[in-house]
Write an enzyme that holds these catalytic residues in place. Structure first.
Site, PDB file in Angstrom:
ATOM      1  N   HIS A  53       0.836  -1.204   0.000  1.00 30.68           N
ATOM      2  CA  HIS A  53       0.000   0.000   0.000  1.00 30.68           C
ATOM      3  C   HIS A  53       0.869   1.253   0.000  1.00 30.68           C
ATOM      4  O   HIS A  53       1.060   1.907   1.021  1.00 30.68           O
ATOM      5  CB  HIS A  53      -0.908  -0.017   1.243  1.00 30.68           C
ATOM      6  CG  HIS A  53      -1.970   1.028   1.239  1.00 30.68           C
ATOM      7  ND1 HIS A  53      -2.890   1.136   2.266  1.00 30.68           N
ATOM      8  CD2 HIS A  53      -2.277   2.009   0.358  1.00 30.68           C
ATOM      9  CE1 HIS A  53      -3.713   2.140   2.012  1.00 30.68           C
ATOM     10  NE2 HIS A  53      -3.348   2.695   0.867  1.00 30.68           N
ATOM     11  N   ARG A  57       3.353   8.514  -6.830  1.00 31.94           N
ATOM     12  CA  ARG A  57       3.038   9.745  -7.592  1.00 31.94           C
ATOM     13  C   ARG A  57       3.726   9.845  -8.949  1.00 31.94           C
ATOM     14  O   ARG A  57       3.887  10.950  -9.479  1.00 31.94           O
ATOM     15  CB  ARG A  57       3.402  10.984  -6.768  1.00 31.94           C
ATOM     16  CG  ARG A  57       2.944  10.992  -5.322  1.00 31.94           C
ATOM     17  CD  ARG A  57       1.460  10.877  -5.163  1.00 31.94           C
ATOM     18  NE  ARG A  57       1.046  11.118  -3.792  1.00 31.94           N
ATOM     19  CZ  ARG A  57      -0.116  10.757  -3.264  1.00 31.94           C
ATOM     20  NH1 ARG A  57      -0.994  10.106  -4.028  1.00 31.94           N
ATOM     21  NH2 ARG A  57      -0.425  11.018  -2.012  1.00 31.94           N
ATOM     22  N   ASP A 183      -8.169   2.578  -4.721  1.00 36.33           N
ATOM     23  CA  ASP A 183      -7.592   3.359  -3.634  1.00 36.33           C
ATOM     24  C   ASP A 183      -7.068   4.694  -4.146  1.00 36.33           C
ATOM     25  O   ASP A 183      -6.449   4.746  -5.215  1.00 36.33           O
ATOM     26  CB  ASP A 183      -6.431   2.563  -3.017  1.00 36.33           C
ATOM     27  CG  ASP A 183      -5.822   3.264  -1.824  1.00 36.33           C
ATOM     28  OD1 ASP A 183      -6.588   3.702  -0.968  1.00 36.33           O
ATOM     29  OD2 ASP A 183      -4.585   3.382  -1.769  1.00 36.33           O
ATOM     30  N   HIS A 209     -10.417   0.323  -0.341  1.00 36.92           N
ATOM     31  CA  HIS A 209     -10.327   1.505   0.513  1.00 36.92           C
ATOM     32  C   HIS A 209     -11.636   1.567   1.302  1.00 36.92           C
ATOM     33  O   HIS A 209     -12.645   2.042   0.794  1.00 36.92           O
ATOM     34  CB  HIS A 209     -10.136   2.753  -0.352  1.00 36.92           C
ATOM     35  CG  HIS A 209     -10.053   4.034   0.412  1.00 36.92           C
ATOM     36  ND1 HIS A 209      -8.858   4.666   0.652  1.00 36.92           N
ATOM     37  CD2 HIS A 209     -11.015   4.802   0.972  1.00 36.92           C
ATOM     38  CE1 HIS A 209      -9.081   5.784   1.336  1.00 36.92           C
ATOM     39  NE2 HIS A 209     -10.383   5.884   1.542  1.00 36.92           N
ATOM     40  N   ASP A 332       0.527   3.008   3.821  1.00 40.49           N
ATOM     41  CA  ASP A 332      -0.251   3.984   3.051  1.00 40.49           C
ATOM     42  C   ASP A 332       0.601   5.234   2.810  1.00 40.49           C
ATOM     43  O   ASP A 332       0.150   6.367   2.965  1.00 40.49           O
ATOM     44  CB  ASP A 332      -1.550   4.347   3.769  1.00 40.49           C
ATOM     45  CG  ASP A 332      -2.500   5.172   2.901  1.00 40.49           C
ATOM     46  OD1 ASP A 332      -2.245   5.308   1.682  1.00 40.49           O
ATOM     47  OD2 ASP A 332      -3.502   5.697   3.439  1.00 40.49           O
TER      48      ASP A 332
END
Length: 477
Positions: A53, A57, A183, A209, A332
């Site tokens: 997870h 970017r 997610d 999610h 995350d």
């Protein structure tokens, strides 16, 4: 005293051992480098951490994080394998990019690829870099990750492991699509049936999610009222958990719930597991270490989705780790700029970075707190997530057995020579100092981002060396 570990003690004993002195190569190609020597005597050797997870970017928002900086952060944190979430720009849905002017499209097209999956699979070749950790890819549940139309397996099915492998190059084989998710959004009701059907037919598992709200910015309660910020009720998480448990019961699809944060959700998951349903779940270090009162101290650096909950939910999250309801820990890892985080509670993006301090924070809260053992923490951060991702954790016992020499002097220093292993690709390790006390310093992170509330925290336990493919990927030794 630590609570009882809900795992096979003999298995854990085989997966974490006192570390010997290690001979290995530097970089990801052991055969092409001169051997180097690190003295890990007195430390702990474990399978490398895995994180199913993370958000790197890239493409589309590399001003926040790139594959290069994200993988460097992972290696620094002891991780040897990560799963890239699909909320890239463009989204990772496998579809061919048709608009060259769309956000992020130029990065992909200029590299010579026409979709994000191909771009990320061939990232190292396209950018002439060697990334220090391994990674798999997670495909979008919906086209463009907009929730309106399920993504098409015709666009991404060929990237699954075992599908036309003889036609794939080495990069495609190394970075397959292994899961499906939208997610940071829950799968929408309008496409839920089709997404479950796609998941079942392709043999993937669904990463959900488990949180949906249309209004609100922080947890609903005394803190939200004190801040004057709209609150998010805790049943916004439970509603998704219950819905997807019902769907798993109906379809047999494996659902993995991300970042579970409430007592009521854990109760629902416990009941589903007792029923024998294919349900797993994770939580994140910040839900173990912080409650919504942290918003008063750290402001938007503690804003995330799901939001930090109240004290009782934080304690329930720790209890769910201790009793085995939580299958694994994931970060995350969500990079944002500090300027974005300074926009205020209503406008600032959700999320924090976590790869480089996750082990220390979890060790401080869970092991020092007496809730679990060191071995159980390794299972939660290494063994269990690797298995969820379809990987086999490195067999520590087998490695150490091969270096046993009956003629070795009793007091001689043990030496593990990784340059001689038959299959370096099976050797992904982390060397841990479980007793180290250190201060989290975000300004020294390898990530491009600094958005963490843990800056200045004194934590315990630290990864000192990360070994990928039997070669040194990162070292503090």
């Amino acid at each position: 005293m630590a609570n009882e570990d809900h795992s096979d003690p003999s298995a854990i004993a085989n997966e974490a051992q006192p570390a010997p002195s290690v001979i290995l190569s530097e970089g990801r190609s052991p055969q092409s480098k001169d051997p180097i020597h690190i003295d890990a005597t007195g430390l702990t050797l474990a399978p490398g951490f895995a994180d199913p997870h993370v958000h790197f970017r890239d493409p589309g928002q590399t001003y926040k994080e790139s594959m290069v900086s994200g993988c460097a952060a992972a290696a620094s944190g002891g991780y040897t394998n990560v799963l890239i979430m699909p909320n890239t720009v463009p989204a990772m849905d496998g579809a061919t990019i048709t608009d060259p002017n769309a956000p992020g499209a130029k990065e992909v097209l200029d590299a010579g690829y026409d979709n994000v999956i191909d771009f990320l699979q061939h990232y190292e070749a396209a950018h002439n870099v060697t990334l220090p950790v391994k990674y798999d890819l997670c495909v979008c549940a919906s086209k463009g990750r907009d929730g309106h139309e399920a993504s098409d397996p015709d666009d991404w099915g060929r990237y699954l492991p075992g599908v036309d492998d003889e036609e794939k190059d080495a990069d495609q084989l190394a970075h397959p699509v292994t899961a499906i998710s939208d997610d940071g959004s829950a799968v929408t009701p309008e496409i839920l049936d089709q997404v479950f059907a796609n998941t079942r037919e392709t043999g993937l598992y669904l990463i959900e999610h488990c949180e949906h709200h249309d209004t609100g910015a922080v947890n609903e309660g005394p803190v939200s009222r004190k801040l004057g910020v709209p609150g998010i009720p805790e049943d916004t998480e439970l509603n998704i958990v219950r819905r997807d448990i019902d769907k798993a019961r109906e379809t047999g699809v494996h659902v993995h719930f991300q970042h579970v944060s409430t007592a009521i959700s854990f109760e629902a998951i416990r009941a589903a597991k007792a029923e024998g349903l294919p349900i797993t779940c994770e939580t994140a270090p910040h839900y173990l270490a912080l409650c919504d009162e942290a918003l008063l101290e750290y402001g938007t650096l503690a804003k995330m989705n799901p939001p930090l909950r109240g004290r009782a939910d934080r304690l329930a999250t720790i209890a769910a780790v201790a009793d085995g309801t939580v299958d694994l820990l994931a970060t995350d890892h969500a990079p944002h700029t500090l300027d974005e985080k300074a926009l205020g509670f209503l406008e600032a993006p959700n999320g924090i970075i976590g790869l480089e301090c996750a082990y220390g924070v979890c060790h401080k809260v869970l092991v020092d707190g007496g809730h679990i053992s060191d071995a159980r923490l390794i299972e939660l951060m290494s063994v269990a997530p690797a298995r969820l991702m379809g990987h086999t954790p490195t067999d520590i016992t087998a490695l150490l057995d091969r270096e046993t020499d009956a003629s070795r002097e009793p007091d001689a220093k043990r030496v593990l020579d990784l340059t001689q292993v038959a299959d370096p690709g099976d050797v992904d390790l982390v060397v841990l100092d479980t007793t180290a006390e250190w201060t989290v310093e975000p300004e020294r992170f390898h990530s491009q981002a600094r958005n963490t509330p843990f800056g200045g925290w004194r934590v315990t336990g630290r990864p000192l060396a990360t070994i990928v493919d039997a070669a040194l990927a990162f070292s503090r030794l």
